[in-house]
Design an enzyme around this catalytic site. Structure first.
Site, PDB file in Angstrom:
ATOM      1  N   HIS A 270       1.078  -1.288  -0.163  1.00 35.78           N
ATOM      2  CA  HIS A 270       0.274  -0.021   0.215  1.00 35.78           C
ATOM      3  C   HIS A 270       0.969   1.023  -0.226  1.00 35.78           C
ATOM      4  CE1 HIS A 270      -3.548   3.173   1.175  1.00 35.78           C
ATOM      5  NE2 HIS A 270      -3.620   2.198   0.306  1.00 35.78           N
ATOM      6  N   ASP A 327      -8.120  -6.100   0.093  1.00 32.50           N
ATOM      7  CA  ASP A 327      -8.404  -6.665  -1.079  1.00 32.50           C
ATOM      8  C   ASP A 327      -8.035  -8.060  -0.549  1.00 32.50           C
ATOM      9  OD1 ASP A 327      -9.280  -4.423  -2.368  1.00 32.50           O
ATOM     10  OD2 ASP A 327      -7.700  -3.446  -2.828  1.00 32.50           O
TER      11      ASP A 327
HETATM   12  N1  CMC Z   1       3.770  -7.792  -4.752  1.00 29.98           N
HETATM   13  C1  CMC Z   1       5.127  -7.551  -4.842  1.00 29.98           C
HETATM   14  N2  CMC Z   1       5.983  -6.644  -4.365  1.00 29.98           N
HETATM   15  C2  CMC Z   1       5.588  -5.537  -4.005  1.00 29.98           C
HETATM   16  C3  CMC Z   1       4.495  -5.271  -4.613  1.00 29.98           C
HETATM   17  C4  CMC Z   1       3.345  -6.836  -4.035  1.00 29.98           C
HETATM   18  N3  CMC Z   1       2.379  -6.179  -3.540  1.00 29.98           N
HETATM   19  N4  CMC Z   1       3.759  -4.129  -3.279  1.00 29.98           N
HETATM   20  C5  CMC Z   1       4.941  -3.270  -3.882  1.00 29.98           C
HETATM   21  N5  CMC Z   1       5.996  -4.505  -4.333  1.00 29.98           N
HETATM   22  C6  CMC Z   1       7.274  -4.313  -4.393  1.00 29.98           C
HETATM   23  C7  CMC Z   1       7.651  -2.269  -6.077  1.00 29.98           C
HETATM   24  O1  CMC Z   1       7.835  -3.981  -6.823  1.00 29.98           O
HETATM   25  C8  CMC Z   1       9.042  -2.113  -5.476  1.00 29.98           C
HETATM   26  O2  CMC Z   1       9.633  -2.678  -5.090  1.00 29.98           O
HETATM   27  P1  CMC Z   1      11.269  -2.765  -5.579  1.00 29.98           P
HETATM   28  O3  CMC Z   1      11.981  -1.366  -4.475  1.00 29.98           O
HETATM   29  O4  CMC Z   1      12.126  -3.916  -5.638  1.00 29.98           O
HETATM   30  O5  CMC Z   1      11.569  -1.801  -6.862  1.00 29.98           O
HETATM   31  C9  CMC Z   1       8.270  -1.643  -3.388  1.00 29.98           C
HETATM   32  O6  CMC Z   1       7.620  -3.466  -3.110  1.00 29.98           O
HETATM   33  C10 CMC Z   1       7.745  -0.648  -3.626  1.00 29.98           C
HETATM   34  O7  CMC Z   1       6.284  -0.724  -4.487  1.00 29.98           O
HETATM   35  P2  CMC Z   1       6.033   0.356  -5.032  1.00 29.98           P
HETATM   36  O8  CMC Z   1       5.031   0.162  -5.807  1.00 29.98           O
HETATM   37  O9  CMC Z   1       6.916   1.401  -5.333  1.00 29.98           O
HETATM   38  O10 CMC Z   1       4.631   0.940  -4.302  1.00 29.98           O
HETATM   39  P3  CMC Z   1       3.296   1.602  -4.499  1.00 29.98           P
HETATM   40  O11 CMC Z   1       3.047   2.829  -3.211  1.00 29.98           O
HETATM   41  O12 CMC Z   1       4.048   2.442  -5.849  1.00 29.98           O
HETATM   42  O13 CMC Z   1       2.589   0.852  -4.795  1.00 29.98           O
HETATM   43  C11 CMC Z   1       0.554  -0.260  -4.445  1.00 29.98           C
HETATM   44  C12 CMC Z   1       1.097   0.694  -3.813  1.00 29.98           C
HETATM   45  C13 CMC Z   1      -1.241  -0.534  -3.874  1.00 29.98           C
HETATM   46  C14 CMC Z   1      -0.026  -0.290  -5.993  1.00 29.98           C
HETATM   47  C15 CMC Z   1       1.408  -1.529  -4.940  1.00 29.98           C
HETATM   48  O14 CMC Z   1       1.501  -1.851  -3.361  1.00 29.98           O
HETATM   49  C16 CMC Z   1       1.181  -2.628  -6.217  1.00 29.98           C
HETATM   50  O15 CMC Z   1       0.898  -3.021  -6.691  1.00 29.98           O
HETATM   51  N6  CMC Z   1       0.495  -3.761  -4.944  1.00 29.98           N
HETATM   52  C17 CMC Z   1      -1.023  -5.102  -5.657  1.00 29.98           C
HETATM   53  C18 CMC Z   1      -2.258  -4.455  -5.724  1.00 29.98           C
HETATM   54  C19 CMC Z   1      -3.175  -3.832  -5.124  1.00 29.98           C
HETATM   55  O16 CMC Z   1      -3.662  -4.985  -4.358  1.00 29.98           O
HETATM   56  N7  CMC Z   1      -3.514  -2.626  -4.964  1.00 29.98           N
HETATM   57  C20 CMC Z   1      -4.618  -2.789  -3.881  1.00 29.98           C
HETATM   58  C21 CMC Z   1      -4.224  -1.307  -2.974  1.00 29.98           C
HETATM   59  S1  CMC Z   1      -5.054  -0.820  -1.688  1.00 29.98           S
HETATM   60  C22 CMC Z   1      -6.846  -0.552  -1.677  1.00 29.98           C
HETATM   61  C23 CMC Z   1      -7.318  -0.100  -2.844  1.00 29.98           C
HETATM   62  O17 CMC Z   1      -6.825   0.851  -3.387  1.00 29.98           O
HETATM   63  O18 CMC Z   1      -8.055  -1.252  -4.022  1.00 29.98           O
END
Ligand code: CMC
Length: 389
Positions: A270, A327
């Site tokens: 998140h 989720d």
């Molecule tokens: N699985 C594996 N790696 C992950 C995940 C995940 N679910 N989420 C983040 N990471 C890694 C990401 O690859 C990055 O790694 P690195 O530093 O090696 O490049 C690190 O963690 C930081 O992540 P980020 O992408 O910079 O984080 P963000 O704040 O931009 O993204 C997020 C947040 C929710 C989009 C992301 O965690 C994600 O894609 N999660 C999976 C989808 C999900 O469950 N979404 C629902 C969010 S909560 C309710 C809602 O809003 O609907």
């Protein structure tokens, strides 16, 4: 003019002040209008929480009754709007059907479009709260080829929605109190989450003084993406794939860590929570109980729990502070209730609706609101002379 700050994804940029929802991502705290989510989940109803978010305070019993009655009076859709559903392909995903029909509300209800007329804003608010669940249920009925029932206004919003989704014209629909309670709780947990992607979209569209229906239809589209609301559907698909392939959970997690083909552990991570999502904590605590009473697929829940356990003790997830989000466990419950995967994000939209409305109203009333208009850092070609031919 002046210095432009570069902040892709608005990681550090506050676009607004807001008095609605408070999140402390490090501590895993979520409050609506000051009330902890845990207490609202335990003591409140979705209708009451909707009132709280939109009007700022918990309703008195008579205020709640008046609010409930107003919503019940507005559940019918214009008959021509019902005709809309026949125009979509049978296998249409219900999210774009929902956003299209919400957008179309501004063609049918033209007497409540002025964002600066208090009575019209109030009328749009009630119309949306009453009609969006009916639209959502019709999108479901359309996708399974069953008749769309008329709402029964002797029921409240959540009960009516369940009947519209699962009732049949020739049968009396028996409400299951366990299901009503479970859905009500899940809707409360989704009701607002400050400036997330869809809410920011609602505000951005609204900042051009677009009407509430148009702004919220845009929010529904933003919610559709798998990184946002679409994650609940993606989680269930992931669990099913693991179940069908028989791949050990540890191996799947290993592939996620290696960023194989860009796969992620859906339902994890998140932008704001760097601790256990308090909403996921509540869903997890109730999932077992709800599933045993509804008779759901425990194997999917088992896979989810195993995935969580594996991830939470793994250095990759620990280093990045990745925890289950809201989720992660909801899909297993929706499934047990009888909803197809395609409806999961629609249920999220139903829950988020009062938050979108509250945020839109706050934005319209805020004297500091300006049209949303981000800047850019230009990276294209410098001036070039047009070639002579
Ligand atoms: N699985 C594996 N790696 C992950 C995940 C995940 N679910 N989420 C983040 N990471 C890694 C990401 O690859 C990055 O790694 P690195 O530093 O090696 O490049 C690190 O963690 C930081 O992540 P980020 O992408 O910079 O984080 P963000 O704040 O931009 O993204 C997020 C947040 C929710 C989009 C992301 O965690 C994600 O894609 N999660 C999976 C989808 C999900 O469950 N979404 C629902 C969010 S909560 C309710 C809602 O809003 O609907």
């Amino acid at each position: 003019t002046g210095v432009v700050t570069y902040d892709p994804g608005f990681v550090n940029t506050a676009a607004t002040k807001s008095a609605i929802t408070y999140i402390d991502g490090d501590a895993g705290i979520l409050r609506y209008r000051g009330y902890p989510i845990e207490e609202l989940a335990q003591h409140s109803s979705f209708l009451e929480v909707s009132y709280l978010l939109i009007y700022g305070n918990l309703p008195s019993p008579s205020e709640l009754t008046a609010f409930d009655e107003k919503i019940r009076r507005h559940t019918l859709l214009h008959e021509d709007l019902k005709g809309f559903f026949g125009g979509f392909p049978r296998d249409a995903h219900p999210m774009p059907v929902l956003s299209s029909a919400v957008s179309a509300l501004s063609t049918f209800y033209q007497d409540s479009l002025d964002p600066f007329d208090k009575d019209q804003v109030e009328l749009s608010t009630i119309r949306l709260l009453a009609k969006l669940p009916v639209i959502a249920a019709y999108a479901h009925k359309k996708s399974i080829g069953q008749a769309m029932l008329y709402p029964d206004n002797s029921m409240n919003l959540v009960e009516n929605f369940l009947r519209l989704c699962f009732g049949l014209p020739a049968e009396q629909y028996e409400l299951d109190p366990v299901m009503v309670k479970a859905l009500d709780l899940l809707l409360i947990l989704h009701a607002d989450h400050e400036q997330n992607c869809s809410t920011s979209t609602v505000r951005l569209v609204g900042s051009s003084n677009a009407n509430m229906f148009a702004s919220i239809s845009a929010g529904v589209n933003a919610l559709f993406g798998p990184l946002h609301g679409g994650a609940n559907e993606a989680v269930l698909n992931m669990l099913r794939q693991i179940q069908a392939s028989g791949e050990p959970v540890e191996k799947f997690v290993e592939r996620v860590k290696n960023k194989e083909a860009g796969i992620k552990l859906m339902g994890f991570g998140h932008r704001v929570y760097k601790n256990y999502d308090p909403r996921a904590k509540i869903v997890k605590a109730t999932a077992n109980e709800i599933l045993s009473r509804l008779g759901g697929n425990d194997e999917l829940l088992d896979i989810a729990m195993k995935l969580e356990e594996t991830a939470l003790t793994d250095q990759y997830f620990v280093d990045r502070r990745l925890y289950p989000n809201v989720d992660f466990y909801t899909g297993v419950i929706y499934k047990a209730m009888g909803f197809p995967e395609k409806m999961f994000t629609v249920l999220f939209a139903m829950g988020r609706l009062p938050g979108w409305i509250a945020q839109w109203r706050e934005m319209i009333q805020d004297p500091e609101t300006k049209i949303g208009r981000p800047r850019q850092l230009y990276t294209g070609a410098q001036e070039r002379a047009y070639p002579s031919r």
